[in-house]
Design a protein around this motif. Structure first.
Motif, PDB file in Angstrom:
ATOM      1  N   ASN A 181      34.008   6.317  -4.119  1.00 37.89           N
ATOM      2  CA  ASN A 181      34.430   4.998  -3.658  1.00 37.89           C
ATOM      3  C   ASN A 181      34.691   5.081  -2.158  1.00 37.89           C
ATOM      4  N   VAL A 182      33.870   4.348  -1.394  1.00 34.66           N
ATOM      5  CA  VAL A 182      34.002   4.336   0.064  1.00 34.66           C
ATOM      6  C   VAL A 182      34.295   2.916   0.515  1.00 34.66           C
ATOM      7  N   ALA A 183      35.424   2.723   1.166  1.00 38.09           N
ATOM      8  CA  ALA A 183      35.817   1.409   1.671  1.00 38.09           C
ATOM      9  C   ALA A 183      35.805   0.363   0.566  1.00 38.09           C
TER      10      ALA A 183
ATOM     11  N   ARG B  90      25.926  -2.154   9.301  1.00 36.04           N
ATOM     12  CA  ARG B  90      25.724  -2.711  10.640  1.00 36.04           C
ATOM     13  C   ARG B  90      26.881  -2.403  11.583  1.00 36.04           C
ATOM     14  N   THR B  91      28.008  -1.999  11.018  1.00 41.43           N
ATOM     15  CA  THR B  91      29.194  -1.828  11.851  1.00 41.43           C
ATOM     16  C   THR B  91      29.913  -0.539  11.490  1.00 41.43           C
ATOM     17  N   SER B  92      30.844  -0.136  12.320  1.00 41.05           N
ATOM     18  CA  SER B  92      31.552   1.123  12.110  1.00 41.05           C
ATOM     19  C   SER B  92      32.574   0.993  10.987  1.00 41.05           C
ATOM     20  N   LEU B  93      32.962   2.137  10.442  1.00 39.39           N
ATOM     21  CA  LEU B  93      34.058   2.216   9.483  1.00 39.39           C
ATOM     22  C   LEU B  93      35.285   2.734  10.216  1.00 39.39           C
ATOM     23  N   GLU B  94      36.421   2.071  10.034  1.00 43.50           N
ATOM     24  CA  GLU B  94      37.658   2.479  10.690  1.00 43.50           C
ATOM     25  C   GLU B  94      38.758   2.616   9.648  1.00 43.50           C
ATOM     26  N   ASN B  95      39.339   3.814   9.575  1.00 44.58           N
ATOM     27  CA  ASN B  95      40.469   4.081   8.674  1.00 44.58           C
ATOM     28  C   ASN B  95      40.176   3.623   7.244  1.00 44.58           C
ATOM     29  N   GLU B  96      39.045   4.073   6.721  1.00 50.49           N
ATOM     30  CA  GLU B  96      38.642   3.723   5.358  1.00 50.49           C
ATOM     31  C   GLU B  96      38.841   4.924   4.434  1.00 50.49           C
ATOM     32  N   SER B  97      39.221   4.644   3.192  1.00 50.24           N
ATOM     33  CA  SER B  97      39.493   5.703   2.224  1.00 50.24           C
ATOM     34  C   SER B  97      38.219   6.150   1.522  1.00 50.24           C
TER      35      SER B  97
ATOM     36  N   LYS C 128      40.654  10.992   0.626  1.00 53.46           N
ATOM     37  CA  LYS C 128      40.345  11.371   2.005  1.00 53.46           C
ATOM     38  C   LYS C 128      40.283  10.108   2.866  1.00 53.46           C
ATOM     39  N   ASN C 129      40.327  10.289   4.192  1.00 55.09           N
ATOM     40  CA  ASN C 129      40.339   9.136   5.095  1.00 55.09           C
ATOM     41  C   ASN C 129      39.302   9.309   6.200  1.00 55.09           C
ATOM     42  N   ILE C 130      38.458   8.290   6.358  1.00 58.14           N
ATOM     43  CA  ILE C 130      37.512   8.255   7.473  1.00 58.14           C
ATOM     44  C   ILE C 130      38.205   7.553   8.632  1.00 58.14           C
ATOM     45  N   VAL C 131      38.553   8.291   9.655  1.00 60.53           N
ATOM     46  CA  VAL C 131      39.233   7.694  10.804  1.00 60.53           C
ATOM     47  C   VAL C 131      38.293   6.756  11.544  1.00 60.53           C
ATOM     48  N   PHE C 132      37.078   7.218  11.818  1.00 63.24           N
ATOM     49  CA  PHE C 132      36.101   6.385  12.520  1.00 63.24           C
ATOM     50  C   PHE C 132      34.709   6.936  12.261  1.00 63.24           C
ATOM     51  N   LEU C 133      33.789   6.052  11.899  1.00 64.84           N
ATOM     52  CA  LEU C 133      32.413   6.463  11.628  1.00 64.84           C
ATOM     53  C   LEU C 133      31.471   5.363  12.099  1.00 64.84           C
ATOM     54  N   PRO C 134      30.678   5.609  13.160  1.00 64.71           N
ATOM     55  CA  PRO C 134      29.765   4.580  13.660  1.00 64.71           C
ATOM     56  C   PRO C 134      28.568   4.413  12.736  1.00 64.71           C
ATOM     57  N   PRO C 135      27.800   3.342  12.877  1.00 69.36           N
ATOM     58  CA  PRO C 135      26.560   3.212  12.112  1.00 69.36           C
ATOM     59  C   PRO C 135      25.653   4.420  12.366  1.00 69.36           C
TER      60      PRO C 135
ATOM     61  N   THR D 265      28.818  -1.648   3.487  1.00 66.54           N
ATOM     62  CA  THR D 265      28.350  -0.359   3.965  1.00 66.54           C
ATOM     63  C   THR D 265      27.529   0.350   2.900  1.00 66.54           C
ATOM     64  N   LYS D 266      26.349   0.808   3.264  1.00 66.73           N
ATOM     65  CA  LYS D 266      25.524   1.625   2.378  1.00 66.73           C
ATOM     66  C   LYS D 266      25.779   3.091   2.697  1.00 66.73           C
ATOM     67  N   THR D 267      25.850   3.902   1.675  1.00 69.82           N
ATOM     68  CA  THR D 267      26.126   5.318   1.905  1.00 69.82           C
ATOM     69  C   THR D 267      25.028   6.171   1.301  1.00 69.82           C
ATOM     70  N   GLY D 268      24.664   7.213   2.011  1.00 63.35           N
ATOM     71  CA  GLY D 268      23.780   8.229   1.461  1.00 63.35           C
ATOM     72  C   GLY D 268      24.627   9.416   1.058  1.00 63.35           C
ATOM     73  N   VAL D 269      24.523   9.845  -0.180  1.00 67.61           N
ATOM     74  CA  VAL D 269      25.404  10.896  -0.695  1.00 67.61           C
ATOM     75  C   VAL D 269      24.610  12.176  -0.903  1.00 67.61           C
ATOM     76  N   GLY D 270      25.061  13.249  -0.293  1.00 65.88           N
ATOM     77  CA  GLY D 270      24.479  14.567  -0.528  1.00 65.88           C
ATOM     78  C   GLY D 270      25.549  15.484  -1.075  1.00 65.88           C
ATOM     79  N   TRP D 271      25.182  16.454  -1.910  1.00 59.45           N
ATOM     80  CA  TRP D 271      26.213  17.280  -2.519  1.00 59.45           C
ATOM     81  C   TRP D 271      25.672  18.676  -2.794  1.00 59.45           C
ATOM     82  N   SER D 272      26.591  19.605  -2.918  1.00 56.09           N
ATOM     83  CA  SER D 272      26.283  20.959  -3.385  1.00 56.09           C
ATOM     84  C   SER D 272      27.550  21.515  -4.005  1.00 56.09           C
TER      85      SER D 272
END
Length: 596
Positions: free
Chosen positions: A556-558, A506-513, A523-530, A482-489
């Motif tokens: 650190n994501v997944a 290419r695929t969803s994230l399910e229950n990833e820290s 924190k926990n990502i319950v579900f995140l589609p592409p 999974t590639k992530t784009g990070v924005g912050w303030s």
């Protein structure tokens, strides 16, 4: 109202080869106990002159080939009669490599076709005579007509056995474990065991009046290419979503969407720029035979308000009265299957009108898949049961047993309901037309495009679609990073770091820290589609702020680390403002008072 189902000859419908001829309704295999008899004394032979015990072994290793072994024990009950030959007779079948043994000795046997039936005849070279004398016969061959493999799924039909008061037959289906787990049996096996690489299913021959259907496999892959035409505002469409029965792997979306979000029904709604009019989506779908327990990106705790649309709103007084006794999904499914009949004439119509639940009840012989589904959904909603219509693609082997309207560019429809743990899909249409119990078990042939729980029409399915078996068969798609784009303030006081995570995989994230290097908080990502975005924030302690002035933090994501570039400069800036601004203010105030 109970309707009798006639199950057509399975060999004709599922395994018929080009140019073959199989008589409809014919028993697939039966044993003639004796063909030609020699008599020590001139007496007339009768069926009770012999007792026969047979064991039939089917070995399924490399579909479509099925190795079949008949082990037959024939005991004389008449001391004046003995066998000179023995025959097996089938509905016409494609068999090869026939071998015959009598009392462990090879004996000649011939295979021939007569009156659309395949015969294997064994001629005996010796005489086994006398009361209670026993002959052990073994006939083996390879059959190419029983099994069929599509993608990663194997279907097999075990033919029925002829009944005889003086014979007993036991059937063993030996399936190589590499072909996957059992998906479906039309009849429960008398016993199940394992031996080495085989799963073994045992049946009594007299317990199979119609034969047995079986299906094996762990998962199926389909490649898809979908086309959409967009208009209006906002420009959006529904992508094929992850469900309890499928996992989506997106290869490309052209043009790329601005964002993807999960709606109240579980659909993936992709939003595009206003000038986009056409979209092409390419990817792969992994289908599972059983629901993935615990999968539910959309909570079904509250059912939408009672239906008021013309498809799911029940107004017929008689149907309302009947519905009072249909309180469970199983009751509803049984009623729908028994009431409706599939109207094959509609396949030839230019336009097919969706009737809705009330009209389907009044015209039960004019149903297609939408009527089976609408009636199921309407009855379930009447009892506030969580339920939805699923619209998608169905891979069919036979239009008689598994009808669809794909030729009319109309997708297949079937219901799903919440059983308290997961969403379960059922197909009352195919259960009615094919005789298979789709309530107890599903298959690997249904691909979901859209889910209608709140609205019976929206969102729309794709305008064009192409679905084929994934290649190479049996291969799992490559591991997704999974590639992530990070924005912050950072707030003026420097207490929180806000992060926007965009799933570019290419695929969803399910229950990833989600973790950051400067905090123990997780924190926990319950579900995140592409293309979906997850927003969160982390508290930054004063000690952590000092550390962040020396190096950039990581998120650190997944299990994959990503640097937050440029954060160090801003942390230094905020650190200076936070700790030195009060000093500057005090000094300024003192200078002001001094000059005053």
């Amino acid at each position: 109202m109970k309707k009798n189902h006639v199950i057509p000859d399975p060999i004709r419908n599922l395994y018929k080869k080009p140019g073959s001829r199989v008589k409809h309704g014919m028993t697939a295999i039966f044993v003639i106990l004796f063909i030609v008899c020699c008599f020590i004394f001139p007496v007339v032979s009768r069926a009770n002159d012999f007792e026969t015990t047979a064991e039939t072994f089917y070995y399924l290793d490399n579909p479509p080939t099925t190795k079949t072994v008949h082990k037959i024990t024939i005991k004389n009950t008449n001391p004046t009669v003995y066998l000179t030959s023995y025959s097996l007779i089938f509905s016409e079948a494609e068999i090869d490599n026939v071998n015959c043994l009598s009392n462990s000795t090879s004996v000649p046997c011939v295979r021939y076709t007569e009156n659309e039936r395949t015969h294997i005849k064994v001629d005996f070279n010796d005489i086994v005579a006398g009361k209670n004398a026993v002959r052990h016969l073994e006939i083996s061959y390879q059959n190419l007509s029983l099994a069929k493999m599509e993608g990663n799924t194997t279907d097999i039909f075990l033919p029925s056995q002829a009944k005889d008061d003086n014979s007993q037959n036991t059937i063993y289906l030996n399936v190589n474990k590499k072909l996957g787990a059992l998906i479906y049996f039309s009849q429960k096996a008398d016993s199940v065991s394992e031996n080495g690489n085989y799963q073994i299913f045992r049946f009594r021959g007299d317990n199979l009046p119609k034969g047995v259907w079986a299906s094996f496999g762990n998962t199926q892959y389909y490649n898809f290419s979908l086309g959409y035409r967009l208009s209006g505002n906002p420009r959006s469409l529904a992508l094929p979503p992850d469900t309890a029965y499928q996992k989506i792997y997106l290869e490309s979306i052209l043009p790329a969407p601005k964002s993807v979000a999960v709606d109240a029904d579980g659909n993936w709604i992709a939003t595009f720029e206003r000038n986009v009019t056409q979209v092409k989506v390419v990817g792969q779908i992994q289908v599972f035979p059983k629901p993935r327990l615990g999968f539910s990106p959309v909570s079904p705790q509250k059912e939408p308000s009672p239906a008021t649309n013309r498809y799911w709103s029940i107004t017929n007084p008689k149907l309302l009265d009947i519905a009072k006794n249909l309180k469970t999904p199983q009751d509803i499914n049984r009623y729908v299957v028994d009431l409706l009949s599939y109207d094959k004439n509609k396949i030839n119509q230019d336009q097919i009108l969706r009737l809705g639940a009330n009209v389907a009840f009044l015209s039960p012989a004019s149903a297609v898949c939408s009527e089976y589904t609408d009636l199921f959904v309407a009855l379930a909603k009447l009892h506030n049961l969580p339920v939805a219509e699923v619209n998608g693609y169905a891979v069919n082997n036979d239009l008689d047993l598994e009808p669809t309207l794909l030729g009319k560019n109309i997708l297949h429809a079937w219901p799903q309901y919440w059983d308290g743990a997961t969403w379960k899909q059922v197909d009352p249409t195919w259960e009615d037309t094919g005789g298979r119990d789709y309530f107890k078990s599903f298959d690997l042939k249904h691909v979901t495009f859209v889910i209608h729980r709140t609205d019976p029409v929206y969102p729309y399915p794709p305008d064009t679609y192409q679905v084929v078996f994934g290649k190479p068969f049996g291969d799992t798609p490559a591991e997704i990073k999974t590639k992530t784009g990070v924005g912050w303030s950072i707030f003026p006081l420097g207490l929180n770091l806000e992060i926007d995570l965009t799933n570019r995989g290419r695929t969803s994230l399910e229950n990833e820290s989600v973790k950051v290097s400067f905090s123990e908080t997780e924190k926990n990502i319950v579900f995140l589609p592409p293309y979906g975005t997850y927003k969160t924030s982390f508290y930054v302690s004063p000690k952590a702020m000092i550390n962040l002035t020396q190096k950039n933090p990581t998120v650190n994501v997944a299990g994959v680390k990503h640097d937050i570039i440029g954060i160090k400069t801003q942390v230094i800036y905020i650190f200076l403002i936070t700790f030195f601004a009060p000093i500057i203010v005090i000094l300024g105030l003192l200078l002001f008072l001094r000059h005053k």
